[in-house]
Every structure is written in structure tokens, then in C-alpha cells.
Design a protein around this motif. Structure first.
Motif, PDB file in Angstrom:
ATOM      1  N   GLY A 191       0.802  -1.208   0.000  1.00 58.83           N
ATOM      2  CA  GLY A 191       0.000   0.000   0.000  1.00 58.83           C
ATOM      3  C   GLY A 191       0.836   1.258   0.000  1.00 58.83           C
ATOM      4  N   LEU A 192       1.888   1.290   0.823  1.00 56.46           N
ATOM      5  CA  LEU A 192       2.761   2.457   0.878  1.00 56.46           C
ATOM      6  C   LEU A 192       3.490   2.671  -0.437  1.00 56.46           C
ATOM      7  N   TYR A 193       3.939   1.580  -1.069  1.00 52.94           N
ATOM      8  CA  TYR A 193       4.618   1.723  -2.350  1.00 52.94           C
ATOM      9  C   TYR A 193       3.665   2.237  -3.428  1.00 52.94           C
ATOM     10  N   LEU A 194       2.434   1.721  -3.430  1.00 53.31           N
ATOM     11  CA  LEU A 194       1.466   2.211  -4.418  1.00 53.31           C
ATOM     12  C   LEU A 194       1.170   3.685  -4.197  1.00 53.31           C
ATOM     13  N   LEU A 195       1.094   4.107  -2.927  1.00 55.79           N
ATOM     14  CA  LEU A 195       0.905   5.537  -2.657  1.00 55.79           C
ATOM     15  C   LEU A 195       2.076   6.355  -3.200  1.00 55.79           C
ATOM     16  N   GLU A 196       3.295   5.887  -2.944  1.00 56.36           N
ATOM     17  CA  GLU A 196       4.462   6.603  -3.442  1.00 56.36           C
ATOM     18  C   GLU A 196       4.454   6.676  -4.968  1.00 56.36           C
ATOM     19  N   ARG A 197       4.121   5.556  -5.594  1.00 61.01           N
ATOM     20  CA  ARG A 197       4.150   5.492  -7.058  1.00 61.01           C
ATOM     21  C   ARG A 197       3.059   6.355  -7.693  1.00 61.01           C
ATOM     22  N   GLU A 198       1.878   6.355  -7.081  1.00 59.66           N
ATOM     23  CA  GLU A 198       0.735   7.024  -7.695  1.00 59.66           C
ATOM     24  C   GLU A 198       0.542   8.461  -7.209  1.00 59.66           C
ATOM     25  N   LEU A 199       0.825   8.726  -5.923  1.00 60.29           N
ATOM     26  CA  LEU A 199       0.568  10.059  -5.369  1.00 60.29           C
ATOM     27  C   LEU A 199       1.832  10.794  -4.937  1.00 60.29           C
ATOM     28  N   GLY A 200       2.963  10.086  -4.924  1.00 62.78           N
ATOM     29  CA  GLY A 200       4.224  10.735  -4.588  1.00 62.78           C
ATOM     30  C   GLY A 200       4.738  10.383  -3.205  1.00 62.78           C
ATOM     31  N   PRO A 201       6.039  10.582  -2.985  1.00 66.17           N
ATOM     32  CA  PRO A 201       6.673  10.167  -1.729  1.00 66.17           C
ATOM     33  C   PRO A 201       6.224  10.973  -0.519  1.00 66.17           C
ATOM     34  N   ARG A 202       5.793  12.225  -0.708  1.00 64.18           N
ATOM     35  CA  ARG A 202       5.393  13.023   0.457  1.00 64.18           C
ATOM     36  C   ARG A 202       4.117  12.450   1.083  1.00 64.18           C
ATOM     37  N   VAL A 203       3.176  12.052   0.252  1.00 61.48           N
ATOM     38  CA  VAL A 203       1.953  11.440   0.763  1.00 61.48           C
ATOM     39  C   VAL A 203       2.269  10.099   1.416  1.00 61.48           C
ATOM     40  N   ALA A 204       3.073   9.288   0.730  1.00 57.47           N
ATOM     41  CA  ALA A 204       3.432   7.971   1.278  1.00 57.47           C
ATOM     42  C   ALA A 204       4.155   8.123   2.611  1.00 57.47           C
ATOM     43  N   HIS A 205       5.051   9.092   2.703  1.00 54.62           N
ATOM     44  CA  HIS A 205       5.802   9.287   3.944  1.00 54.62           C
ATOM     45  C   HIS A 205       4.886   9.717   5.085  1.00 54.62           C
ATOM     46  N   SER A 206       3.906  10.565   4.789  1.00 49.99           N
ATOM     47  CA  SER A 206       2.993  11.007   5.846  1.00 49.99           C
ATOM     48  C   SER A 206       2.175   9.837   6.380  1.00 49.99           C
ATOM     49  N   VAL A 207       1.775   8.913   5.507  1.00 50.14           N
ATOM     50  CA  VAL A 207       1.020   7.742   5.949  1.00 50.14           C
ATOM     51  C   VAL A 207       1.935   6.786   6.710  1.00 50.14           C
ATOM     52  N   GLU A 208       3.166   6.654   6.250  1.00 46.74           N
ATOM     53  CA  GLU A 208       4.141   5.818   6.945  1.00 46.74           C
ATOM     54  C   GLU A 208       4.331   6.307   8.380  1.00 46.74           C
ATOM     55  N   GLU A 209       4.427   7.622   8.549  1.00 45.48           N
ATOM     56  CA  GLU A 209       4.559   8.183   9.900  1.00 45.48           C
ATOM     57  C   GLU A 209       3.303   7.941  10.726  1.00 45.48           C
ATOM     58  N   LEU A 210       2.140   8.129  10.111  1.00 47.72           N
ATOM     59  CA  LEU A 210       0.872   7.937  10.820  1.00 47.72           C
ATOM     60  C   LEU A 210       0.742   6.510  11.336  1.00 47.72           C
ATOM     61  N   PHE A 211       1.149   5.541  10.525  1.00 49.30           N
ATOM     62  CA  PHE A 211       1.006   4.134  10.879  1.00 49.30           C
ATOM     63  C   PHE A 211       2.186   3.603  11.699  1.00 49.30           C
ATOM     64  N   ALA A 212       3.182   4.467  11.945  1.00 48.18           N
ATOM     65  CA  ALA A 212       4.374   4.058  12.695  1.00 48.18           C
ATOM     66  C   ALA A 212       4.978   2.782  12.111  1.00 48.18           C
ATOM     67  N   HIS A 213       5.034   2.751  10.778  1.00 54.43           N
ATOM     68  CA  HIS A 213       5.559   1.569  10.089  1.00 54.43           C
ATOM     69  C   HIS A 213       6.475   2.020   8.965  1.00 54.43           C
ATOM     70  N   GLU A 214       7.733   1.620   9.021  1.00 51.98           N
ATOM     71  CA  GLU A 214       8.671   1.931   7.952  1.00 51.98           C
ATOM     72  C   GLU A 214       8.646   0.810   6.928  1.00 51.98           C
ATOM     73  N   ARG A 215       8.448   1.191   5.679  1.00 53.98           N
ATOM     74  CA  ARG A 215       8.376   0.195   4.613  1.00 53.98           C
ATOM     75  C   ARG A 215       9.653  -0.635   4.579  1.00 53.98           C
ATOM     76  N   ARG A 216       9.485  -1.940   4.425  1.00 54.71           N
ATOM     77  CA  ARG A 216      10.621  -2.857   4.507  1.00 54.71           C
ATOM     78  C   ARG A 216      11.066  -3.314   3.118  1.00 54.71           C
ATOM     79  N   GLY A 217      12.376  -3.496   2.973  1.00 58.05           N
ATOM     80  CA  GLY A 217      12.915  -4.128   1.768  1.00 58.05           C
ATOM     81  C   GLY A 217      12.996  -3.210   0.569  1.00 58.05           C
ATOM     82  N   THR A 218      13.749  -3.658  -0.432  1.00 57.70           N
ATOM     83  CA  THR A 218      13.873  -2.953  -1.699  1.00 57.70           C
ATOM     84  C   THR A 218      12.800  -3.445  -2.651  1.00 57.70           C
ATOM     85  N   VAL A 219      12.106  -2.520  -3.289  1.00 55.11           N
ATOM     86  CA  VAL A 219      11.124  -2.917  -4.299  1.00 55.11           C
ATOM     87  C   VAL A 219      11.886  -3.460  -5.507  1.00 55.11           C
ATOM     88  N   TRP A 220      11.598  -4.705  -5.880  1.00 51.85           N
ATOM     89  CA  TRP A 220      12.313  -5.377  -6.968  1.00 51.85           C
ATOM     90  C   TRP A 220      11.692  -5.014  -8.306  1.00 51.85           C
TER      91      TRP A 220
END
Length: 230
Positions: A191-220
Motif C-alpha cells: 500500500g505504501l509503495y502504491l501511494l508513493e508510485r501514484e501520489l508521490g513520496p510526500r503522501v506515502a511518507h505522511s502515511v508511513e509516519e501515521l502508521f508508525a511503520h517503515e516500509r521494509r525491503g527494496t522494491v524489486w
């Protein structure tokens, strides 16, 4: 953009709820940019998950003509071969049993109208299909992923590869209009990667902070030089 999270009988709750919550939060962080709903092949109905009888309500039928995202979860159940418990067959109809395997529940989904709707979605150039865990196996067993790069739960990688898929042991695999996630909690990362890809990293980062979850691993992705074996 609109995201349709697909439900089918026996689905894994976290596979569906994690991307639903992440994408919904992204829509709230960027008003008007993203809406999310739960759908099924049959239309509005209560759908029973494979975990403890937990139910979610689909509010619409899966519409493959609608541009945006379609996210397919996997199933929850026992790990094992489809025929290792009495009376179980992949694709069997009838009431769900509490001891059913994941394979049986995925197989049952293939006997519904879901495969045809997913095939139409994958043919739509304005749709990106995402999967979590065994969701990629639903597509693969329907003959929709041959030759594509995808991932699934680590216990299902061999089964995925046997369908003609280039199975990749990564947390998230981006194959263009197909983005797949691995084990159940990877729905957050998908979900976070799709947000970054579709809406940009600033939106994805804000949701990552809200959920207290750092996205794991390298997207292959199938890009760059192939590494040598270590």
C-alpha cells in the motif's frame, strides 16, 4: 484515482485490511486524489474470511472497466496440499470448513466469476493490479501471470513458479501494471509503495509516519545489471 480491494470467501483479513487502511489514509492525506472500496465478484454482500469467521461487507461489484487500482488478497487457512484432509478438493463447492487449506480456498475463488473479471482488469491499460500474499496465486492459477515477475508468501514461491511466473523472493515486486506483495504483513508495504508510485513520496511518507511503520525491503524491478551470485 479509485482503488478496489477484492474480497472472496476465505480471504485473509490482513491481506485486505492493510492495503485498504493505507490507501484510505493516503486519500485522506491528499483529498480528492484517491478513493477506496471493498468489492466482490458477486457485488454487494457479506464476505466470510478464512480467519475465525470474521466478515467484511463488499459494497460493490468488481468493475474491471474502472481505471485505478485493483488489489487482490490471498486466503487464510491451513498450510498443506489440497488433498491432505478428507473431503477437500481445490475448487470444491459447499460450506467452508474450518480445517480447509489455503490451496482449497484459493481454488474455490477460481470457480466464481472472479477470474474473468480479473482478466478484464489486467487487459485494461488504465488499471494497475496489486496482490498480497496468495493473491498472486489466484491470478497465476487462472493463467493470467505467465511470463510475468511476481512474488507471494515465501511458502508459495515454488507453486507460483510452477505456473510459468518468474517468482521473485522480494517483499514487493513492481512489474509495471502488476505490483505484488509477499507475506501477509507486506500488504502495508504494498500500500505504501502504491501511494508513493501514484501520489508521490510526500503522501506515502505522511502515511508511513501515521502508521508508525517503515516500509521494509527494496522494491524489486527487472532493471539494472543482473548481480552475480554471492
Amino acid at each position: 484515482m479509485h482503488a478496489q480491494i477484492v474480497l472472496f470467501d476465505g480471504f485473509d483479513p490482513l491481506d485486505a485490511v492493510a492495503p485498504f487502511e493505507v490507501l484510505s489514509a493516503g486519500g485522506a492525506a491528499c483529498p480528492g486524489a484517491l478513493t477506496v472500496e471493498l468489492v466482490s465478484a458477486e457485488g454487494p454482500r457479506v464476505v466470510v474470511s478464512g480467519t475465525g469467521g470474521l466478515t467484511l461487507r463488499a459494497t460493490a461489484v468488481l468493475d474491471p472497466r474502472r481505471s485505478g487500482l485493483v488489489v487482490v488478497p490471498g486466503a487464510s487457512g491451513r498450510i498443506g496440499a489440497p488433498d491432505d484432509a478428507p473431503g477437500q478438493e481445490a475448487g470444491a463447492t459447499g460450506p467452508a470448513r474450518s480445517d480447509e487449506t489455503v490451496s482449497v480456498r484459493l481454488g474455490r475463488a477460481l470457480t466464481t466469476g472472479l477470474p474473468a473479471l480479473l482478466a478484464a482488469a489486467m487487459e485494461n491499460p488504465e488499471v494497475t493490479v496489486g496482490t498480497v500474499c496468495g493473491g498472486s496465486l489466484v491470478l497465476a492459477m487462472a493463467g493470467l501471470l505467465a511470463g510475468r515477475h511476481a512474488t507471494t508468501h515465501h511458502r508459495g514461491l515454488d507453486e507460483l513458479g510452477a505456473t510459468g511466473v518468474h517468482a521473485v523472493g522480494a517483499r514487493v515486486v513492481d512489474d509495471g501494471d502488476l505490483v505484488t506483495g509477499a507475506g501477509v504483513t507486506s500488504g502495508l508495504d504494498l500500500g505504501l509503495y502504491l501511494l508513493e508510485r501514484e501520489l508521490g513520496p510526500r503522501v506515502a511518507h505522511s502515511v508511513e509516519e501515521l502508521f508508525a511503520h517503515e516500509r521494509r525491503g527494496t522494491v524489486w524491478r527487472a532493471e539494472g545489471p543482473a548481480p552475480v551470485s554471492f
